[in-house]
Design an enzyme around this catalytic site. Structure first.
Site, PDB file in Angstrom:
ATOM      1  N   SER A   1       0.832  -1.197   0.000  1.00  0.00           N
ATOM      2  CA  SER A   1       0.000   0.000   0.000  1.00  0.00           C
ATOM      3  C   SER A   1       0.873   1.256   0.000  1.00  0.00           C
ATOM      4  O   SER A   1       1.682   1.452  -0.912  1.00  0.00           O
ATOM      5  CB  SER A   1      -0.956  -0.049   1.192  1.00  0.00           C
ATOM      6  OG  SER A   1      -1.987   0.913   1.078  1.00  0.00           O
TER       7      SER A   1
ATOM      8  N   ASP B   1     -10.129  -4.801  -4.091  1.00  0.00           N
ATOM      9  CA  ASP B   1      -9.521  -3.847  -3.158  1.00  0.00           C
ATOM     10  C   ASP B   1     -10.337  -2.550  -3.112  1.00  0.00           C
ATOM     11  O   ASP B   1     -10.397  -1.825  -4.107  1.00  0.00           O
ATOM     12  CB  ASP B   1      -8.087  -3.552  -3.594  1.00  0.00           C
ATOM     13  CG  ASP B   1      -7.279  -2.828  -2.531  1.00  0.00           C
ATOM     14  OD1 ASP B   1      -7.876  -2.084  -1.729  1.00  0.00           O
ATOM     15  OD2 ASP B   1      -6.055  -2.995  -2.514  1.00  0.00           O
TER      16      ASP B   1
ATOM     17  N   HIS C   1      -7.996  -5.476   0.421  1.00  0.00           N
ATOM     18  CA  HIS C   1      -6.714  -4.829   0.718  1.00  0.00           C
ATOM     19  C   HIS C   1      -5.990  -5.661   1.767  1.00  0.00           C
ATOM     20  O   HIS C   1      -6.010  -5.331   2.969  1.00  0.00           O
ATOM     21  CB  HIS C   1      -6.981  -3.407   1.214  1.00  0.00           C
ATOM     22  CG  HIS C   1      -5.800  -2.492   1.110  1.00  0.00           C
ATOM     23  ND1 HIS C   1      -5.169  -2.212  -0.081  1.00  0.00           N
ATOM     24  CD2 HIS C   1      -5.132  -1.782   2.063  1.00  0.00           C
ATOM     25  CE1 HIS C   1      -4.176  -1.370   0.137  1.00  0.00           C
ATOM     26  NE2 HIS C   1      -4.120  -1.096   1.426  1.00  0.00           N
TER      27      HIS C   1
END
Length: 219
Positions: free
Chosen positions: A117, A169, A200
């Site tokens: 991320s 996601d 995620h």
């Protein structure tokens, strides 16, 4: 020199390979330590895992709250407006960790930079701009935030790059992962893209793929 504080997991023998792994927004260096026992190094590779802690920064999208962050995120629009100077500062701090690994006896071509991320955006900047050839770049559920400003290193034009993303996601849409892959491909990089039916996060099927990739790039 002052380095980022890190969680480090040492191999049974003297390390000759290193993986520097950056966590996501609001997490810390402990976030990915549980998966280390699931990752198998190739024969002769003794891997030190380095999990840095991001500094505490105010984050605009979270009402200015201070939290572990590699950089400020100004907007959650698809363009992902970020504080690019903070991102580059974090990438330079990762570069310092790379140099420390070299000083500790690990050759630069045996060092992987990985990130999830927000940490993945820093990993892109750190690895693609690093002046010496690295072993690989692992980009998980992330995006290439500095595509319009990154100073690409000729030494890493052939860098093995594995991009993984979740097809469901809701935090970093898969389209951003695909944009990074397309940008790298257009720039001549030999990146590999993998999509998994997840949100995620990290899933078991993904870890199998990471293991296979690690076997190749750390051999």
């Amino acid at each position: 020199m002052a380095y980022l504080p890190c969680v480090e997991i040492e191999p049974d023998q003297t390390a000759n390979r290193s993986v520097i792994w950056l966590h996501g927004l609001g997490a810390d260096g402990n976030d990915f330590t549980p998966i280390v026992p699931l990752l198998k190094a190739p024969a002769g590779a003794h891997v030190r895992f380095v999990f840095p802690h991001a500094p505490q920064l105010p984050v605009t999208i979270n009402g200015g709250m201070r939290m572990p962050a590699w950089y400020d995120i100004l907007s959650m629009s698809i363009e992902r407006q970020v504080d690019s100077e903070q991102l580059r500062a974090s990438a330079r701090a990762v570069g310092d960790l790379i140099r420390r690994e070299i000083e500790r006896g690990v050759k630069e071509e045996h060092i992987i930079v990985a990130g999830f991320s927000q940490g993945g955006a820093v990993a892109y900047e750190a690895a693609l701009s690093h002046p010496q050839r690295l072993a690989g770049l692992l980009a998980l559920s992330t995006y290439l935030a500095t595509h319009d400003s990154i100073q690409l290193s000729t030494a890493n034009r052939q860098l093995p790059i594995l991009i993984q993303h979740g097809s469901q996601d809701p935090v970093v849409p898969e389209a951003l992962g695909q944009l990074a892959y397309n940008w790298l491909s257009d720039a001549g990089y030999q990146a590999e893209y993998q999509s998994f039916p997840m949100q995620h996060q990290v899933c078991q099927e993904q870890l199998v793929a990471i293991n296979k990739w690690l076997q190749e790039v750390l051999a």
